[in-house]
Write an enzyme that holds these catalytic residues in place. Structure first.
Site, PDB file in Angstrom:
ATOM      1  N   HIS A   1      76.905 -41.416 -93.933  1.00 33.44           N
ATOM      2  CA  HIS A   1      76.031 -42.593 -93.873  1.00 33.44           C
ATOM      3  C   HIS A   1      76.516 -43.553 -92.785  1.00 33.44           C
ATOM      4  CE1 HIS A   1      75.459 -41.385 -98.227  1.00 33.44           C
ATOM      5  NE2 HIS A   1      74.239 -41.353 -97.754  1.00 33.44           N
TER       6      HIS A   1
ATOM      7  N   GLU B   1      81.140 -41.253 -94.956  1.00 31.64           N
ATOM      8  CA  GLU B   1      81.212 -41.273 -93.487  1.00 31.64           C
ATOM      9  C   GLU B   1      79.928 -40.749 -92.835  1.00 31.64           C
ATOM     10  OE1 GLU B   1      83.750 -42.670 -91.529  1.00 31.64           O
ATOM     11  OE2 GLU B   1      84.139 -43.473 -93.524  1.00 31.64           O
TER      12      GLU B   1
END
Ligand code: PAF
Length: 282
Positions: free
Chosen positions: A37, A35
């Protein structure tokens, strides 16, 4: 979305997508996307017209006894996440595409790379700066997105873009955390259930100190002591420091300008880093 493996194809795709008044966004990663990224990609999509993500586990930023061989990988899942988040180009080169035979030129960061992680991972930021510089030259973005968890990496990259005249804006995106506070990291996957529980000491230490800071505490020793109380649960504390947010040198006590409370610690054989900003007007 185009998935591209070679620099030559990437250059072609970049030429085709570049238009005047269109902003190119770039999120460099080592894959095993989470999450955190996703937040970089979403910020890129919100601010830019063409969005590139790279996935490359960069061997030259790992020390000889580090986890290059076991670094988690799941390319198909990563590719799906990129597709689902609206990435335009996914660049996923092999090692020899980035470091062909004969490669011998490196970027060497200066003072900003020496304290904190730089003191414990010799050569790490040189490896990061070299690959990021190469990726910037290949992707030619206008804006690049990095996560705050790797605060020193952001500072090294920002310094490099200034020093090497790279016309790229570096944007730092706040750390994404699990509901219980653990900062997301691809390396969290190494943690057993019991280690995962003990790893919470890292964020809890930072939050406890931040709470005291918000209540008015400005003494560096006392703020560090509060964080340290929690960090007794880790197996090895590499560093716990309060540093100036700009040059990463030890913060003056009492705090007078925005500081960064940062930690690196081992839980089992997993090295975790985390940090929190203590904002003050300069
Ligand atoms: O933060 C990372 O994942 C890496 O250090 C980076 C910036 C992709 C360079 O290899």
């Amino acid at each position: 979305m185009q998935t591209i493996r070679t620099v030559a194809e990437l250059r072609q795709a970049v030429i085709q997508t570049r238009r005047p008044n269109k902003r190119g966004g770039f999120a460099p990663t080592m894959g095993y996307l989470h999450e955190g990224h996703r937040a970089l990609i979403e910020a890129s999509r919100a601010q830019c017209d063409v969005n590139v993500v790279s996935i490359f586990v960069n061997p030259i930023q790992f020390g000889p006894n580090e986890d290059l061989g076991t670094y988690p990988r799941d390319f198909l899942r990563d590719e799906q996440l990129c597709q689902d988040t609206g990435v335009g180009i996914l660049f996923a080169p092999g090692t020899t595409e980035i470091y062909p035979a004969g490669f011998e030129t490196f970027v060497e960061p200066g003072e900003i790379a020496k304290p904190l992680c730089g003191a414990f991972r010799p050569g790490h930021f040189g490896g990061v700066a070299t690959v990021v510089c190469k990726l910037f030259n290949m992707v030619q973005p206008d804006v690049a997105f990095f996560g705050q968890k790797d605060f020193q990496q952001c500072a090294v990259v920002r310094r490099m873009t200034v020093d090497l005249d790279l016309p790229i804006k570096i944007i730092t995106i706040p750390t994404v955390r699990e509901a219980d506070g653990l900062a997301l990291s691809s390396r969290n996957r190494y943690l057993s259930q019991q280690e995962r529980q003990r790893a919470l000491a890292v964020s809890r230490g930072l939050f406890a100190a931040a709470e005291k800071f918000q209540a008015g505490e400005r003494d560096v020793g006392r703020l560090l002591a509060i964080a340290k109380q929690h960090l007794t649960a880790v197996d090895r504390l590499e560093y716990l420091d309060l540093v100036d947010c700009g040059d990463l040198k030890p913060a003056d006590s009492p705090l007078r300008s925005t500081a960064l409370l940062c930690v690196a610690a081992y839980v089992g054989s997993t090295r975790l880093i985390d940090n929190i900003i203590m904002p003050l007007p300069t």
